[in-house]
Design an enzyme around this catalytic site. Structure first.
Site, PDB file in Angstrom:
ATOM      1  N   ARG A 120      -4.781  10.699   4.133  1.00 15.34           N
ATOM      2  CA  ARG A 120      -3.760  11.733   4.337  1.00 15.34           C
ATOM      3  C   ARG A 120      -2.700  11.704   3.255  1.00 15.34           C
ATOM      4  O   ARG A 120      -2.110  12.724   2.928  1.00 15.34           O
ATOM      5  CB  ARG A 120      -3.074  11.554   5.691  1.00 15.34           C
ATOM      6  CG  ARG A 120      -3.927  11.337   6.873  1.00 15.34           C
ATOM      7  CD  ARG A 120      -3.065  11.074   8.048  1.00 15.34           C
ATOM      8  NE  ARG A 120      -1.798  11.732   7.842  1.00 15.34           N
ATOM      9  CZ  ARG A 120      -1.631  13.063   7.864  1.00 15.34           C
ATOM     10  NH1 ARG A 120      -2.666  13.808   8.064  1.00 15.34           N
ATOM     11  NH2 ARG A 120      -0.454  13.604   7.658  1.00 15.34           N
TER      12      ARG A 120
ATOM     13  N   LYS B 213       0.847  -1.198   0.000  1.00 11.52           N
ATOM     14  CA  LYS B 213       0.000   0.000   0.000  1.00 11.52           C
ATOM     15  C   LYS B 213       0.883   1.248   0.000  1.00 11.52           C
ATOM     16  O   LYS B 213       0.680   2.165  -0.795  1.00 11.52           O
ATOM     17  CB  LYS B 213      -0.897   0.008   1.235  1.00 11.52           C
ATOM     18  CG  LYS B 213      -1.528   1.362   1.565  1.00 11.52           C
ATOM     19  CD  LYS B 213      -2.408   1.323   2.784  1.00 11.52           C
ATOM     20  CE  LYS B 213      -1.712   1.682   4.046  1.00 11.52           C
ATOM     21  NZ  LYS B 213      -1.494   3.111   4.286  1.00 11.52           N
ATOM     22  N   ASN B 214       1.911   1.262   0.837  1.00  7.54           N
ATOM     23  CA  ASN B 214       2.689   2.492   1.035  1.00  7.54           C
ATOM     24  C   ASN B 214       3.739   2.734  -0.036  1.00  7.54           C
ATOM     25  O   ASN B 214       4.393   3.774  -0.030  1.00  7.54           O
ATOM     26  CB  ASN B 214       3.309   2.507   2.431  1.00  7.54           C
ATOM     27  CG  ASN B 214       2.245   2.695   3.503  1.00  7.54           C
ATOM     28  OD1 ASN B 214       1.094   3.003   3.175  1.00  7.54           O
ATOM     29  ND2 ASN B 214       2.611   2.487   4.745  1.00  7.54           N
TER      30      ASN B 214
ATOM     31  N   ARG C 202      -8.800  -0.315   4.628  1.00  7.90           N
ATOM     32  CA  ARG C 202      -7.953   0.708   3.991  1.00  7.90           C
ATOM     33  C   ARG C 202      -6.602   0.140   3.610  1.00  7.90           C
ATOM     34  O   ARG C 202      -5.976   0.586   2.654  1.00  7.90           O
ATOM     35  CB  ARG C 202      -7.730   1.873   4.968  1.00  7.90           C
ATOM     36  CG  ARG C 202      -8.924   2.754   5.162  1.00  7.90           C
ATOM     37  CD  ARG C 202      -8.515   4.015   5.842  1.00  7.90           C
ATOM     38  NE  ARG C 202      -7.362   4.624   5.169  1.00  7.90           N
ATOM     39  CZ  ARG C 202      -6.733   5.694   5.637  1.00  7.90           C
ATOM     40  NH1 ARG C 202      -7.130   6.253   6.746  1.00  7.90           N
ATOM     41  NH2 ARG C 202      -5.700   6.197   4.996  1.00  7.90           N
TER      42      ARG C 202
ATOM     43  N   ASP D 201       4.626   0.561  12.105  1.00  2.79           N
ATOM     44  CA  ASP D 201       3.419  -0.092  11.569  1.00  2.79           C
ATOM     45  C   ASP D 201       3.294  -1.537  12.019  1.00  2.79           C
ATOM     46  O   ASP D 201       2.293  -2.186  11.708  1.00  2.79           O
ATOM     47  CB  ASP D 201       3.420  -0.026  10.041  1.00  2.79           C
ATOM     48  CG  ASP D 201       3.236   1.391   9.546  1.00  2.79           C
ATOM     49  OD1 ASP D 201       3.436   1.639   8.346  1.00  2.79           O
ATOM     50  OD2 ASP D 201       2.914   2.261  10.372  1.00  2.79           O
TER      51      ASP D 201
ATOM     52  N   ARG E 221      -0.152  14.541  12.878  1.00  4.17           N
ATOM     53  CA  ARG E 221       0.298  14.332  11.476  1.00  4.17           C
ATOM     54  C   ARG E 221       0.525  15.662  10.747  1.00  4.17           C
ATOM     55  O   ARG E 221      -0.075  15.953   9.711  1.00  4.17           O
ATOM     56  CB  ARG E 221      -0.707  13.475  10.716  1.00  4.17           C
ATOM     57  CG  ARG E 221      -1.162  12.193  11.391  1.00  4.17           C
ATOM     58  CD  ARG E 221      -0.132  11.112  11.565  1.00  4.17           C
ATOM     59  NE  ARG E 221       0.367  10.539  10.348  1.00  4.17           N
ATOM     60  CZ  ARG E 221      -0.195   9.535   9.676  1.00  4.17           C
ATOM     61  NH1 ARG E 221      -1.324   9.038  10.094  1.00  4.17           N
ATOM     62  NH2 ARG E 221       0.355   9.042   8.586  1.00  4.17           N
ATOM     63  N   PRO E 222       1.373  16.542  11.265  1.00  2.85           N
ATOM     64  CA  PRO E 222       1.634  17.816  10.566  1.00  2.85           C
ATOM     65  C   PRO E 222       2.316  17.583   9.218  1.00  2.85           C
ATOM     66  O   PRO E 222       2.825  16.491   8.952  1.00  2.85           O
ATOM     67  CB  PRO E 222       2.566  18.548  11.532  1.00  2.85           C
ATOM     68  CG  PRO E 222       3.166  17.505  12.379  1.00  2.85           C
ATOM     69  CD  PRO E 222       2.188  16.373  12.470  1.00  2.85           C
ATOM     70  N   VAL E 223       2.306  18.618   8.382  1.00  4.54           N
ATOM     71  CA  VAL E 223       2.969  18.517   7.074  1.00  4.54           C
ATOM     72  C   VAL E 223       3.989  19.647   6.896  1.00  4.54           C
ATOM     73  O   VAL E 223       4.324  20.025   5.775  1.00  4.54           O
ATOM     74  CB  VAL E 223       1.939  18.514   5.912  1.00  4.54           C
ATOM     75  CG1 VAL E 223       1.175  17.198   5.884  1.00  4.54           C
ATOM     76  CG2 VAL E 223       1.001  19.718   6.001  1.00  4.54           C
TER      77      VAL E 223
ATOM     78  N   CYS F 255      -5.271  12.491  12.516  1.00  5.60           N
ATOM     79  CA  CYS F 255      -5.994  11.221  12.395  1.00  5.60           C
ATOM     80  C   CYS F 255      -5.891  10.548  13.764  1.00  5.60           C
ATOM     81  O   CYS F 255      -5.322  11.093  14.699  1.00  5.60           O
ATOM     82  CB  CYS F 255      -5.379  10.358  11.302  1.00  5.60           C
ATOM     83  SG  CYS F 255      -3.812   9.679  11.785  1.00  5.60           S
TER      84      CYS F 255
HETATM   85  C1  EPZ Z   1       4.110   7.042   6.438  1.00 10.28           C
HETATM   86  O1  EPZ Z   1       3.302   8.037   7.023  1.00 10.28           O
HETATM   87  C2  EPZ Z   1       3.212   5.817   6.280  1.00 10.28           C
HETATM   88  N1  EPZ Z   1       2.110   6.138   5.379  1.00 10.28           N
HETATM   89  C3  EPZ Z   1       2.682   5.386   7.654  1.00 10.28           C
HETATM   90  O2  EPZ Z   1       1.932   4.203   7.468  1.00 10.28           O
HETATM   91  C4  EPZ Z   1       3.879   5.076   8.549  1.00 10.28           C
HETATM   92  O3  EPZ Z   1       3.409   4.728   9.832  1.00 10.28           O
HETATM   93  C5  EPZ Z   1       4.800   6.302   8.634  1.00 10.28           C
HETATM   94  O4  EPZ Z   1       5.204   6.712   7.306  1.00 10.28           O
HETATM   95  C6  EPZ Z   1       6.064   6.023   9.425  1.00 10.28           C
HETATM   96  O5  EPZ Z   1       6.752   4.965   8.866  1.00 10.28           O
HETATM   97  C7  EPZ Z   1       2.345   6.134   4.048  1.00 10.28           C
HETATM   98  O6  EPZ Z   1       3.447   5.901   3.587  1.00 10.28           O
HETATM   99  C8  EPZ Z   1       1.166   6.440   3.174  1.00 10.28           C
HETATM  100  P1  EPZ Z   1       6.028  10.399   8.559  1.00 10.28           P
HETATM  101  P2  EPZ Z   1       3.834   9.561   7.037  1.00 10.28           P
HETATM  102  O7  EPZ Z   1       5.934  11.666   7.793  1.00 10.28           O
HETATM  103  O8  EPZ Z   1       4.725   9.817   5.904  1.00 10.28           O
HETATM  104  C9  EPZ Z   1       6.239  13.749  11.895  1.00 10.28           C
HETATM  105  C10 EPZ Z   1       0.118   2.765   7.729  1.00 10.28           C
HETATM  106  O9  EPZ Z   1      -0.316   2.205   8.736  1.00 10.28           O
HETATM  107  N2  EPZ Z   1       6.100  14.704  10.786  1.00 10.28           N
HETATM  108  O10 EPZ Z   1       7.161   9.486   8.287  1.00 10.28           O
HETATM  109  O11 EPZ Z   1       2.636  10.453   7.210  1.00 10.28           O
HETATM  110  C11 EPZ Z   1       4.992  12.898  12.092  1.00 10.28           C
HETATM  111  O12 EPZ Z   1       4.056  13.563  12.915  1.00 10.28           O
HETATM  112  C12 EPZ Z   1       0.533   4.215   7.797  1.00 10.28           C
HETATM  113  O13 EPZ Z   1       0.283   2.215   6.611  1.00 10.28           O
HETATM  114  C13 EPZ Z   1       6.162  16.069  11.059  1.00 10.28           C
HETATM  115  O14 EPZ Z   1       6.319  16.471  12.205  1.00 10.28           O
HETATM  116  O15 EPZ Z   1       4.676   9.593   8.377  1.00 10.28           O
HETATM  117  C14 EPZ Z   1       5.565  11.664  12.744  1.00 10.28           C
HETATM  118  O16 EPZ Z   1       5.730  11.927  14.118  1.00 10.28           O
HETATM  119  C15 EPZ Z   1       0.242   4.829   9.151  1.00 10.28           C
HETATM  120  N3  EPZ Z   1       6.032  16.946  10.030  1.00 10.28           N
HETATM  121  C16 EPZ Z   1       6.952  11.529  12.108  1.00 10.28           C
HETATM  122  O17 EPZ Z   1       7.255  12.813  11.567  1.00 10.28           O
HETATM  123  C17 EPZ Z   1       5.861  16.530   8.739  1.00 10.28           C
HETATM  124  O18 EPZ Z   1       5.766  17.390   7.823  1.00 10.28           O
HETATM  125  C18 EPZ Z   1       7.033  10.503  10.981  1.00 10.28           C
HETATM  126  O19 EPZ Z   1       5.943  10.749  10.119  1.00 10.28           O
HETATM  127  C19 EPZ Z   1       5.794  15.141   8.483  1.00 10.28           C
HETATM  128  C20 EPZ Z   1       5.925  14.256   9.515  1.00 10.28           C
END
Ligand code: EPZ
Length: 422
Positions: A92, A22-23, A401, A309, A121-123, A116
């Site tokens: 997201r 999926k990812n 999902r 995960d 989940r900030p960006v 969520c």
């Molecule tokens: C990806 O989410 C995956 N989703 C998630 O899988 C997975 O848990 C996660 O990476 C960590 O491995 C997809 O790939 C679609 P991050 P992502 O940005 O990219 C913080 C599942 O179950 N952060 O790596 O959204 C964030 O809050 C899903 O399949 C910021 O602060 O996660 C977190 O604490 C759930 N600012 C950390 O970084 C940002 O702009 C890692 O998040 C982005 C992230």
């Protein structure tokens, strides 16, 4: 809303064909926005987030043809640059359209994903990266308005971007944008997840110039345009991990087929430590549990460390293993939603900040429980497989999902799981 009814304590064992990731599929489907030419994708998993991505691409005017797990995608008539709230709030990962739209069309309007169940989940990492590449970003009324058509040649400019935290989709978004930017972009503290590498390899096949995939420094030399390609989506390592834990927790023997064992090192190491017998043969991993496992301590962290995960699935296993274990979640601030539900099944768990302390119990009891997020749902399925009696899991749209036909796959290897439409 559909429910799953799981009849516990059945003999489980057999072979499972692991679906596409999926990812990896989500960013790769969205990367087709970067080229007007045709992109053929195989091994795309059939699950809700993929259907949502297809809808999102259609809204943008991208042509998506799919037949089972095979997709042919062409963004030659893309004429919309707006990812609406209705779609983004359900997935997201829709934020990933920002980079490709900006890079190819100089504009994008994407709803802020919002939080969520597992965290805020900030960006900000995505936004800061695009601004470093010269984009003008305005956030108002819950939308991100991004423009780069004021830049020389209307193209994003190369930059060296240091990401404050390892972000999987942050790395993917910026890497996609950099493929068409002017000059050489360096992403420091980049994510090393295999799904990021799979996306990068697909982009390279489309003509992108990318070095450092799989390392924490990715260097992208921008090109004028990208072209057609075909790509097979890598296997879903979290689905595979979920079935390996199913073998561990039930004491059965399960062979996961179509996998790359090298991408599951941290998970296999922890299973071995728990006393699970693991055999690797080519693209298969065979796991055999035993009656009582040893509880294992877990700290989640970015790849190649133990994946967040897989945290919920291992917690179900620790609930019925011998000893006390500590599980620390370092990635998301609220990823213990499954704990209360496991406690309803008789688990003995305490939470202290971002650490769960689990004392192994003899057995779990079937109960009515509620899915709260994707991987929490998987953990409740695993608990239901070994619980005494019947477990009913509500709100399993969370599960749908991220898993392709999970109950069919489990029923084929001896489980008795019924889907009940409410
Ligand atoms: C990806 O989410 C995956 N989703 C998630 O899988 C997975 O848990 C996660 O990476 C960590 O491995 C997809 O790939 C679609 P991050 P992502 O940005 O990219 C913080 C599942 O179950 N952060 O790596 O959204 C964030 O809050 C899903 O399949 C910021 O602060 O996660 C977190 O604490 C759930 N600012 C950390 O970084 C940002 O702009 C890692 O998040 C982005 C992230």
């Amino acid at each position: 809303m559909d429910k799953l009814v799981i009849h516990g304590q059945r003999e489980i064992g057999g072979e499972v064909q692991i679906s596409g990731s999926k990812n990896a599929a989500l960013p790769i489907l969205i990367s087709t926005i970067l080229t007007p030419e045709k992109v053929e994708l195989t091994n795309v998993p059939m699950l809700q987030d993929i259907f949502t991505t297809k809808k999102l691409l259609n809204v943008l005017g991208v042509n998506v043809k799919s037949e089972g797990n095979n997709f042919v995608v062409q963004a030659n008539k893309l004429n919309q640059f707006d990812a609406p709230y209705e779609l983004v709030k359900t997935m997201r990962a829709s934020i990933l359209v920002l980079g490709p739209l900006l890079a190819r069309f100089g504009q994008a309007r994407v709803s802020l994903p919002g939080g969520c169940a597992i965290g805020s989940r900030p960006v900000d990492i995505h936004i800061k990266g695009f601004e470093a590449m010269g984009a003008k970003i305005n956030i108002s009324h819950g939308y991100i308005d991004a423009k780069s058509d004021h830049l020389p040649n209307k193209r994003l400019q190369a930059a060296t971007i240091f990401m404050d935290q390892v972000s999987v989709t942050g790395t993917e978004n910026l890497m996609m944008a950099a493929t068409l930017a002017e000059g050489v972009t360096t992403l420091e503290n980049a994510a090393r997840e295999p799904e990021v590498v799979d996306l990068g390899e697909c982009l390279v096949k489309m003509g992108a110039k990318i070095d450092g995939l799989g390392s924490n420094r990715i260097v992208v030399r921008g090109v004028k345009e990208l072209s057609e390609t075909h790509h097979q989506i890598m296997f879903d390592r979290i689905e595979a991990g979920t079935f390996l834990v199913a073998a561990a927790i039930t004491g059965g023997e399960i062979t996961c087929q179509g996998v790359d064992p090298g991408k599951l090192d941290a998970v296999m190491r922890k299973l071995t430590e728990a006393g699970v017998d693991i055999k690797v043969k080519g693209n298969e991993i065979c796991a055999k549990g035993q009656r009582r496992l040893k509880a294992v301590n877990i700290i989640t962290a970015p790849y190649p460390a133990f994946p967040t995960d897989m945290q919920a699935q291992f917690m179900a296993m620790n609930c019925v293993s011998d000893g006390v274990s500590e599980m620390t979640e370092t990635i998301f601030e609220n990823r213990f939603m499954h704990v209360q539900e496991l406690i309803r099944m008789g688990a003995d768990i305490d939470i202290k900040h971002n650490t769960a302390i689990i004392r192994g119990v003899k057995k779990l009891e079937g109960a009515n429980v509620m899915a709260t997020d994707l991987r929490a749902s998987a953990s409740l399925v695993l608990a239901g497989l070994i619980a005494e009696g019947k477990t009913t899991i509500d709100r399993i749209y969370h599960l749908d999902r991220g898993y392709e036909a999970l109950e069919e796959k489990f029923n084929k290897i001896g489980a008795k799981i019924e889907r009940v439409s409410a």
